[in-house]
Design an enzyme around this catalytic site. Structure first.
Site, PDB file in Angstrom:
ATOM      1  N   SER A 210      21.278  84.969 -38.341  1.00 18.64           N
ATOM      2  CA  SER A 210      19.895  84.569 -38.586  1.00 18.64           C
ATOM      3  C   SER A 210      19.212  85.728 -39.299  1.00 18.64           C
ATOM      4  CB  SER A 210      19.185  84.269 -37.268  1.00 18.64           C
ATOM      5  OG  SER A 210      17.808  84.050 -37.500  1.00 18.64           O
ATOM      6  N   ARG A 211      18.736  85.487 -40.518  1.00 19.60           N
ATOM      7  CA  ARG A 211      18.156  86.572 -41.304  1.00 19.60           C
ATOM      8  C   ARG A 211      16.685  86.816 -41.000  1.00 19.60           C
ATOM      9  NH1 ARG A 211      20.861  83.543 -45.539  1.00 19.60           N
ATOM     10  NH2 ARG A 211      23.000  84.276 -45.655  1.00 19.60           N
TER      11      ARG A 211
END
Length: 504
Positions: free
Chosen positions: A364-365
């Site tokens: 998850s960025r």
């Protein structure tokens, strides 16, 4: 170019029907050629891209090709009724769909028409299916968590409101299950949900709607359905219609979760349309603008700034891979557009580890900055412990003479893997996740047999609810784990273990 024979037929028909009236200012044309849901129309000189056109037979279509002497229209319905030479009238309007509170609990097609037999939909507004994404200046920071209820996702691949998180994997690996659990978990959290089914079997979607209804999720959810039996045009339009309906709530300052299931079939529908419109094919026969197809869709998901009301659209697009190949055309395109991906592995799924999230390939960025403080505090070592376990487990296959530290790491890893197993339709609340992670990561399960871990966790949660209800309430209310709450949680673990030991 229009073929001479086709044009002659059109002119002859127009001369036959001429009644000496002055020229009309209406945008009117004639069908030159029709087949496979695509009609070539001569005479619509003022047509615009995306305009809705009406055929005299009652069929409707959308203008998707603008050529020198004709336009290419893709038909939504009534393709069997349209004949050569038929009159076509431009409406001067782009395709718009209804939205508002009246949509909740309903199942509609991509044109906003109800398909659930519950009568007409009450619309608060009509929004164009194609509209520009929110400008950068009007966007806010993704800083509020969106809990999916899946422990492995919320602990290691957290999602924030306004994020686009891809769910990717082979067929039958539980992609839709994660998305549906995320919708069910929004109950009571003031989040509206949209499930957009593209090219799915009607029976599968009916089962999903039944389960959403069973868990009370249809009170805040509506479904946009373009089933496998619908035309390619409706399948192409479905996600744009769904996000347009969601934008109405976002602009009113509400939070929306939208699931696109799935964009692989959406790309195939667009390829079908493009080839029928005789657009030049590119890689894997997809047209050259297939990246833009999904980028202009997913960019409409955003978190608005406080000045614009602070609403958000969180997108969970789903993409199906073939034999785990995430480097093929559509998967790489969508991965590059989204803010991270949850990769589901078929081997993990078949071995009974469900949800089958491959932590190594998932990321998850954005969500880390939106993760609740309590979860971040207790799950800090989780990803590292699992990575070490996988590495050691691979080496442990080749030898049995292992030192104590390695044996402990393997034992801890086995128990963590067991903790992350979770049945469908059983999402955990935030405070439950914190309690589970606390007892798991701190080594509290080392004296529990691997086969009894899931039973231990279930009993522990029941014990907390009955004896430490205020502790769970405080964690849920604050979203943080203070030193006092941590000490109380540690005491709860000790008390529960003592009861377990004394129990015959």
């Amino acid at each position: 170019m229009v073929e001479f024979g086709d044009l002659t037929k059109v002119l002859e028909k127009q001369i036959e029907g001429w009644e000496g009236k002055p020229p009309s200012s209406d945008s009117i044309g004639s069908v030159v050629q029709v087949g496979d849901s695509v009609a070539s129309v001569y005479g619509l000189d003022r047509a615009i891209y995306g305009e809705l056109v009406e055929f005299s037979s009652g069929a409707e279509g959308i203008v998707l090709n603008l050529e020198e002497d004709r336009v290419g229209c893709v038909l939504f319905s009534g393709e069997n009724l349209v004949k050569d030479g038929e009159e076509v009238r431009g409406t001067g309007k782009v395709v718009s769909v209804p939205s508002g509170q009246g949509m909740l609990g309903r199942v509609v097609n991509p044109l906003g028409e109800p398909v659930d037999g519950k009568g007409p939909v009450t619309a608060e507004a009509y929004l164009p299916v194609e509209s520009p994404a929110v400008p950068v200046i009007d966007r806010g920071t993704v800083d509020t968590p969106l809990q999916t209820g899946a422990l492995s996702v919320d602990a290691m691949i957290p999602i924030g409101r306004g994020q686009r998180e891809l769910i990717i994997g082979d067929r039958q690996t539980g992609k839709t299950a994660i998305a549906i659990d995320a919708i069910i978990n929004q109950k009571g959290k003031d989040v509206y949900c949209v499930y957009c089914a593209i090219g799915q079997k009607s029976s599968s979607v009916a089962a999903i709607i039944k389960n959403l209804d069973k868990f009370g999720a249809m009170d805040y959810t509506f479904v946009v359905l373009a089933s496998a039996s619908d035309s390619a045009a409706l399948q192409y339009l479905a996600p744009y219609s769904a996000v347009a309906m969601a934008e109405h709530f976002m602009l009113k300052g509400k939070d929306v979760l939208i699931v696109y299931d799935d964009l692989s079939k959406h790309a195939v529908a667009y390829r079908t349309i493009s080839l029928l419109l005789r657009r030049p094919p590119g890689r894997e026969a997809f047209p050259g603008d297939v990246f833009y197809l999904h980028s202009r869709l997913l960019e409409r998901s955003a978190k608005l700034s406080a000045e614009r009301g602070g609403g958000s659209i969180t997108a969970l697009p789903i993409v199906e891979t073939q034999a785990g190949d995430i480097s093929s055309y559509i998967p790489t395109n969508v991965i590059s557009i989204t803010d991270g991906q949850i990769f589901l592995d078929s081997e993990l799924f078949n071995s009974g580890f469900r949800p089958a999230v491959d932590v190594g390939l998932s990321v998850s960025r954005v969500g880390g900055s939106a993760q609740s403080k309590a979860i971040r505090k207790v799950s800090g070592r989780l990803r590292l412990d699992l990575a070490q376990y996988r590495e050691m487990a691979a080496f442990a296959q080749f030898g049995s003479d292992l030192d104590k530290a390695t044996q402990d790491k393997l034992a801890q890893g086995e128990r963590l893997m067991e903790v992350l197993k979770q049945p469908q339709y059983a999402p955990y609340r935030l405070e439950e996740q914190v309690a589970i992670l606390f007892v798991s990561v701190s080594g509290g399960l080392m004296d529990v047999e691997v086969s009894k871990v899931s039973r231990f966790i279930r009993d522990f949660l029941e014990y907390l609810k009955s004896h430490y209800g205020s502790l769970l309430e405080n964690i849920a209310k604050t979203g943080a784990l203070s030193a006092d709450l941590e000490a109380e949680l540690a005491k709860a673990v000790e008390d529960f273990k003592q009861i377990k030991e004394n129990r015959p």
